[in-house]
Write a protein that holds these residues in place. Structure first.
Motif, PDB file in Angstrom:
ATOM      1  N   ALA A   6      70.946  53.956  25.583  1.00 48.61           N
ATOM      2  CA  ALA A   6      72.037  54.349  24.687  1.00 48.61           C
ATOM      3  C   ALA A   6      73.424  54.001  25.213  1.00 48.61           C
ATOM      4  O   ALA A   6      74.402  54.057  24.473  1.00 48.61           O
ATOM      5  CB  ALA A   6      71.957  55.857  24.421  1.00 48.61           C
ATOM      6  N   GLY A   7      73.517  53.635  26.483  1.00 51.23           N
ATOM      7  CA  GLY A   7      74.836  53.423  27.091  1.00 51.23           C
ATOM      8  C   GLY A   7      75.630  52.307  26.440  1.00 51.23           C
ATOM      9  O   GLY A   7      75.084  51.428  25.748  1.00 51.23           O
ATOM     10  N   LEU A   8      76.931  52.312  26.686  1.00 55.05           N
ATOM     11  CA  LEU A   8      77.828  51.335  26.088  1.00 55.05           C
ATOM     12  C   LEU A   8      77.738  49.966  26.748  1.00 55.05           C
ATOM     13  O   LEU A   8      78.158  48.965  26.167  1.00 55.05           O
ATOM     14  CB  LEU A   8      79.276  51.834  26.164  1.00 55.05           C
ATOM     15  N   GLY A   9      77.205  49.916  27.958  1.00 58.55           N
ATOM     16  CA  GLY A   9      77.101  48.632  28.647  1.00 58.55           C
ATOM     17  C   GLY A   9      78.451  48.025  28.972  1.00 58.55           C
ATOM     18  O   GLY A   9      78.619  46.800  28.919  1.00 58.55           O
ATOM     19  N   THR A  10      79.413  48.866  29.345  1.00 50.70           N
ATOM     20  CA  THR A  10      80.772  48.375  29.583  1.00 50.70           C
ATOM     21  C   THR A  10      80.829  47.363  30.731  1.00 50.70           C
ATOM     22  O   THR A  10      81.623  46.422  30.679  1.00 50.70           O
ATOM     23  CB  THR A  10      81.717  49.547  29.887  1.00 50.70           C
ATOM     24  N   GLU A  46      71.704  58.989  19.160  1.00 53.47           N
ATOM     25  CA  GLU A  46      72.704  59.870  19.753  1.00 53.47           C
ATOM     26  C   GLU A  46      74.063  59.546  19.141  1.00 53.47           C
ATOM     27  O   GLU A  46      74.645  58.500  19.421  1.00 53.47           O
ATOM     28  CB  GLU A  46      72.734  59.709  21.271  1.00 53.47           C
ATOM     29  N   ASP A  47      74.571  60.448  18.314  1.00 47.22           N
ATOM     30  CA  ASP A  47      75.887  60.243  17.710  1.00 47.22           C
ATOM     31  C   ASP A  47      76.974  60.289  18.778  1.00 47.22           C
ATOM     32  O   ASP A  47      77.990  59.597  18.681  1.00 47.22           O
ATOM     33  CB  ASP A  47      76.152  61.310  16.643  1.00 47.22           C
ATOM     34  N   VAL A  48      76.722  61.106  19.788  1.00 53.06           N
ATOM     35  CA  VAL A  48      77.573  61.169  20.978  1.00 53.06           C
ATOM     36  C   VAL A  48      76.662  60.895  22.162  1.00 53.06           C
ATOM     37  O   VAL A  48      75.540  61.397  22.215  1.00 53.06           O
ATOM     38  CB  VAL A  48      78.235  62.564  21.122  1.00 53.06           C
ATOM     39  N   LEU A  49      77.133  60.103  23.120  1.00 48.98           N
ATOM     40  CA  LEU A  49      76.310  59.819  24.295  1.00 48.98           C
ATOM     41  C   LEU A  49      76.004  61.109  25.046  1.00 48.98           C
ATOM     42  O   LEU A  49      76.918  61.859  25.408  1.00 48.98           O
ATOM     43  CB  LEU A  49      77.036  58.831  25.217  1.00 48.98           C
ATOM     44  N   LEU A  50      74.729  61.368  25.288  1.00 50.37           N
ATOM     45  CA  LEU A  50      74.291  62.633  25.865  1.00 50.37           C
ATOM     46  C   LEU A  50      73.986  62.548  27.361  1.00 50.37           C
ATOM     47  O   LEU A  50      73.620  63.552  27.965  1.00 50.37           O
ATOM     48  CB  LEU A  50      73.053  63.137  25.126  1.00 50.37           C
ATOM     49  N   GLU A  92      70.397  73.213  30.737  1.00 46.56           N
ATOM     50  CA  GLU A  92      71.721  72.687  30.438  1.00 46.56           C
ATOM     51  C   GLU A  92      71.788  72.267  28.965  1.00 46.56           C
ATOM     52  O   GLU A  92      70.769  71.977  28.350  1.00 46.56           O
ATOM     53  CB  GLU A  92      72.042  71.488  31.345  1.00 46.56           C
ATOM     54  N   GLU A  93      72.969  72.217  28.429  1.00 41.87           N
ATOM     55  CA  GLU A  93      73.124  71.909  27.010  1.00 41.87           C
ATOM     56  C   GLU A  93      73.958  70.653  26.794  1.00 41.87           C
ATOM     57  O   GLU A  93      74.779  70.272  27.633  1.00 41.87           O
ATOM     58  CB  GLU A  93      73.792  73.089  26.280  1.00 41.87           C
ATOM     59  N   ARG A  94      73.686  70.006  25.681  1.00 41.54           N
ATOM     60  CA  ARG A  94      74.437  68.852  25.186  1.00 41.54           C
ATOM     61  C   ARG A  94      74.501  67.705  26.192  1.00 41.54           C
ATOM     62  O   ARG A  94      73.486  67.138  26.530  1.00 41.54           O
ATOM     63  CB  ARG A  94      75.854  69.283  24.759  1.00 41.54           C
ATOM     64  N   ILE A  95      75.693  67.408  26.705  1.00 34.56           N
ATOM     65  CA  ILE A  95      75.890  66.212  27.528  1.00 34.56           C
ATOM     66  C   ILE A  95      75.749  66.578  28.999  1.00 34.56           C
ATOM     67  O   ILE A  95      76.551  67.333  29.540  1.00 34.56           O
ATOM     68  CB  ILE A  95      77.281  65.602  27.271  1.00 34.56           C
ATOM     69  N   PHE A  96      74.709  66.036  29.652  1.00 35.59           N
ATOM     70  CA  PHE A  96      74.558  66.300  31.083  1.00 35.59           C
ATOM     71  C   PHE A  96      73.664  65.260  31.728  1.00 35.59           C
ATOM     72  O   PHE A  96      72.748  64.722  31.114  1.00 35.59           O
ATOM     73  CB  PHE A  96      74.001  67.713  31.328  1.00 35.59           C
ATOM     74  N   SER A  97      73.964  64.983  32.995  1.00 33.80           N
ATOM     75  CA  SER A  97      73.135  64.092  33.801  1.00 33.80           C
ATOM     76  C   SER A  97      71.909  64.859  34.288  1.00 33.80           C
ATOM     77  O   SER A  97      71.978  66.065  34.545  1.00 33.80           O
ATOM     78  CB  SER A  97      73.935  63.584  34.998  1.00 33.80           C
TER      79      SER A  97
END
Length: 298
Positions: A16-20, A87-91, A248-253
Motif C-alpha cells: 500500500a505504500g506510496l513508493g516515494t 486503505e483510504d488512509v495508509l495504516l 493498537e488502533e488505526r495507524i501503527f507499525s
C-alpha cells in the motif's frame, strides 16, 4: 515442512505504500507494479509465495489502488485466490494487517468444527513486503516457527541498516536501536522490575510517544545476556492467534506491537537468514542492482 499434502497456506503482501523512494517510477503507478527484469514486483512476490505452497493471498492497496486491481484481474489473479484490502488512509504495517485480519480468521470456526487439532486453527501465514526480494527458504522458516511454537518469526540478517532489532541468545526479540550508535530501547526491565512497576516518568514517555506502550522502562545498562543487533528483512511468519493481541488502533507499525508482546513473554523470534540472498527494492538503483544480480545468478 510444506508438502503437497500440507494445508493451504495464506499470505499477505504489503503493497500500500506510496513508493516515494522509487520516484519517478511511482509517479504513475504503485510500487507493486514497478518492473524488475520485465516482471512487476507484485508478480515476482506472488510467484515466490506460490512456490512455497501459498494459494491464498490478500494484498493491501492505497496508491493507484485500481491499477493493482485491474492488473490482477487481467492476469486471472495468477491462478490464486487474491483478496484486496483497500486503505483510504495508509495504516502502516500493523494497522494494515489488523484491517486484513478477517482473511486469516475466516475459516477458523469451520476448521474447529471438523477437527480438535488446535494446530489447524492456528495455521501460520506469511507477511511479505512487496518491495523486497530474496531466496530465503520459507519452508525452513515455517518449520523453525512451528518447532519453536512462536507467535511471530522474523527473517533477519547480520548486515548494516538504519534500524536494528535486538535479540538475545535465545533469538527472542529484546529491543530495537536506531543505527550503530543509537540508544537501545529494551523490552527487558532492569533486574527486579516487573512489567507493572513502571515509573511515572515512563508513563509520561508513553504519553509523549518516546516509549513503547506495554514495555517496561528503558535502560541503557547492558542486559545479562549479550544482544545481537540484526537487520529485519520485511518477511514474517505469524500465528493467527497474534491478531486479537493487536490492541493498537488505526495507524501503527507492527514492530512496537512485537516489542510489547515480547515484553509480555510471547515468543517473537529471529530466523537467521544470513546465508540467503536478500535485497531491498526501495530505490531505482536497487532495482538496477537486483536485475544485475539476476543476470549473474546471485
Amino acid at each position: 515442512m510444506i508438502t503437497n499434502e500440507s494445508p493451504r497456506m495464506k499470505a499477505m503482501i504489503l503493497a500500500a505504500g506510496l513508493g516515494t523512494r522509487l520516484r519517478p517510477l511511482t509517479d504513475d503507478r504503485p510500487k507493486a507494479l514497478v518492473e524488475l527484469s520485465g516482471r512487476t514486483l507484485l508478480e515476482v512476490t506472488l510467484s515466490r509465495l506460490r512456490t512455497f505452497g501459498v494459494t491464498e493471498v490478500i494484498v493491501n492497496v492505497h496508491h493507484f489502488a485500481d491499477l493493482v486491481v485491474d492488473y490482477l484481474k487481467s492476469n486471472n489473479n495468477f491462478g490464486m485466490r487474491i483478496e484486496i484490502s483497500r486503505e483510504d488512509v495508509l495504516l502502516d504495517t500493523g494497522g494494515g494487517l489488523k484491517k486484513a485480519a478477517w482473511f486469516f480468521l475466516e475459516d477458523s470456526t469451520r476448521r474447529h468444527s471438523k477437527s480438535d487439532d488446535s494446530n489447524q486453527i492456528d495455521e501460520p501465514f506469511l507477511l511479505h513486503n512487496v518491495d523486497v526480494i530474496s531466496n530465503i527458504d520459507l519452508r525452513r522458516m515455517l518449520q523453525f516457527h512451528n518447532e519453536n511454537r512462536a507467535l511471530a518469526t522474523l527473517a533477519v540478517q547480520a548486515r548494516e541498516t538504519s534500524r536494528y532489532l535486538l535479540f538475545n541468545d535465545n533469538l527472542q526479540l529484546s529491543g530495537r536501536r536506531a543505527g550503530l550508535d543509537g540508544t537501545p530501547e529494551l523490552v527487558s526491565s532492569i533486574p527486579g522490575n516487573s512489567l507493572r512497576e513502571r515509573s511515572a516518568s515512563h508513563s509520561a514517555e508513553i504519553a509523549s510517544g518516546t516509549a513503547i506502550p506495554g514495555c517496561p522502562p528503558q535502560t541503557t545498562e547492558a542486559p545479562k545476556d549479550s544482544l545481537q543487533a540484526l537487520a529485519f528483512s520485511g518477511i514474517h511468519v505469524i500465528s493467527p492467534r497474534l491478531l486479537p493481541m493487536l490492541t493498537e488502533e488505526r495507524i501503527f507499525s507492527i514492530i512496537p506491537s512485537y516489542l510489547r508482546l515480547s515484553a509480555q513473554g510471547e515468543k517473537i523470534l529471529a530466523f537467521r537468514a544470513d546465508q540467503y540472498y536478500w535485497r531491498d527494492l526501495g530505490r531505482p538503483a536497487d532495482l538496477a542492482q537486483a536485475a544485475l544480480d539476476f543476470q549473474q545468478n546471485a
